[in-house]
Design an enzyme around this catalytic site. Structure first.
Site, PDB file in Angstrom:
ATOM      1  N   ASP A  85     -10.253  -3.619 -39.546  1.00  0.00           N
ATOM      2  CA  ASP A  85      -9.690  -2.557 -39.008  1.00  0.00           C
ATOM      3  C   ASP A  85     -10.555  -2.439 -37.847  1.00  0.00           C
ATOM      4  OD1 ASP A  85      -7.866  -0.473 -38.776  1.00  0.00           O
ATOM      5  OD2 ASP A  85      -9.516   0.639 -38.577  1.00  0.00           O
ATOM      6  N   HIS A 140      -8.871   6.577 -40.553  1.00  0.00           N
ATOM      7  CA  HIS A 140      -9.125   6.390 -38.964  1.00  0.00           C
ATOM      8  C   HIS A 140     -10.657   5.963 -38.780  1.00  0.00           C
ATOM      9  CE1 HIS A 140      -4.947   7.050 -38.373  1.00  0.00           C
ATOM     10  NE2 HIS A 140      -5.032   8.214 -38.821  1.00  0.00           N
ATOM     11  N   GLU A 195     -11.130   0.203 -34.279  1.00  0.00           N
ATOM     12  CA  GLU A 195     -11.026   1.481 -33.541  1.00  0.00           C
ATOM     13  C   GLU A 195     -11.168   1.150 -32.112  1.00  0.00           C
ATOM     14  OE1 GLU A 195      -9.443   3.856 -35.080  1.00  0.00           O
ATOM     15  OE2 GLU A 195     -10.037   3.225 -37.197  1.00  0.00           O
ATOM     16  N   HIS A 205      -9.822   8.961 -34.076  1.00  0.00           N
ATOM     17  CA  HIS A 205     -11.013   8.306 -35.063  1.00  0.00           C
ATOM     18  C   HIS A 205     -12.093   9.095 -34.871  1.00  0.00           C
ATOM     19  CE1 HIS A 205     -12.342   6.697 -31.074  1.00  0.00           C
ATOM     20  NE2 HIS A 205     -11.065   5.888 -30.977  1.00  0.00           N
TER      21      HIS A 205
END
Length: 304
Positions: free
Chosen positions: A12, A151, A14, A60
């Site tokens: 993942d 997030h 951000e 985030h």
């Protein structure tokens, strides 16, 4: 017989914003799965050396102060590329993370990544098409995986890593069934068209019945209770049209504008890709992008 080792990298990212051609990563997290088991992790904040959009911070929570002393993209990308190797990349809405990694690799090492891409969001939609949401939180809830600190990159990557083997098992079972049907695809298409025609007919008949029920109530009929307990009743509701320009300021003041107005994203995409806008206006709209998704659909072309 020795079991073949299957390695997949669940990850993942951000970012500073959503346009991968202009924005950069501020956090990366990867989880190495070997035959569905967590074997290694890698996590880092990244100093993007550029502004982080407020809309992204709201999601985030990563600010410029938090990444001030973090390694830069140039410093950290070799480590990220070493971690992911040439193994399949697993991500939820994978095209988003993949494009950011791809652009970063191109900037730092001069070539794009070629890892196979596995999109768990597409898989989730295939297995549970009836669900209202197919986001990561809905996925982890479905498979009873706790998702804390949603997030942030490692929390999301680990949540997905724990849910993915369960999703993969169901997906492969369905995929195996689908492969076995390929020799029958012509027949299945004819069957699909017959089912679709039946559905259309049933929808028309349902509408006819609703019209009868409406007439029944408009002539003074009372609510009807079925043998199984459902109640047929009737109500009317007035709705109004509004002059958006006249109420826009008021809606904004009370924080209701975003909820009251739904963007026609298809129209905006066509507008940005067209030739009617100058570059300045085109860039303003591009910079307002909030999500990148990939849609794959079959299409049936009707005879005219």
């Amino acid at each position: 017989m020795t079991r073949k080792k299957i390695i997949e990298i669940v990850l993942d990212t951000e970012t500073t914003g959503l346009d991968y051609t202009k924005e950069k990563m501020v956090e990366f997290a990867g989880v190495r799965l070997e035959n569905g088991k967590v074997m290694d992790v890698f996590q880092t904040l990244i100093n993007p050396q550029q502004h982080i959009r407020k809309s992204s911070i709201a999601i985030h929570g990563i600010t410029s102060d938090m990444v001030e002393d973090a390694p830069t993209e140039k410093e950290v990308m070799p480590k990220i590329l070493e971690f992911i190797g040439d193994y399949p990349i697993v991500a939820h809405n994978a095209i988003f993370d993949y494009t950011f990694l791809n652009e970063a690799a191109l900037r730092v090492v001069g070539k794009t990544i070629e890892n196979p891409r596995i999109d768990t969001q597409q898989m989730f939609k295939e297995i549970y098409p009836e669900l209202e949401s197919h986001g990561l939180e809905a996925l982890t809830d479905k498979f009873n995986v706790e998702l804390n600190n949603h997030h942030r990159a490692m929390a999301d990557a680990m949540g997905l890593a724990l849910a993915y083997p369960k999703l993969k098992k169901l997906y492969l079972q369905k995929y195996d069934w689908e492969v076995k049907q390929l020799d029958n695809v012509e027949y299945l298409f004819e069957r699909f068209l017959r089912i679709q025609q039946t559905v259309n007919t049933l929808q028309s008949e349902l509408q006819d019945l609703k019209s009868v029920f409406k007439l029944y109530f408009e002539q003074g009929g009372q609510p009807i209770t079925s043998q199984s307990g459902e109640i047929l009743t009737y109500n009317s509701k007035l709705t109004f049209g509004y002059d958006l320009a006249a109420i826009k300021e008021t809606l904004s003041e009370i924080g209701a504008f975003d909820k009251a107005v739904k963007l026609n994203t298809g129209f905006i995409d066509r507008l940005v890709c067209g030739h009617s806008l100058d570059e300045e206006k085109r860039d303003i709209i591009k910079n307002a992008r909030q999500e990148l998704t990939e849609t794959r659909n079959i299409q049936i072309i009707r005879n005219k």
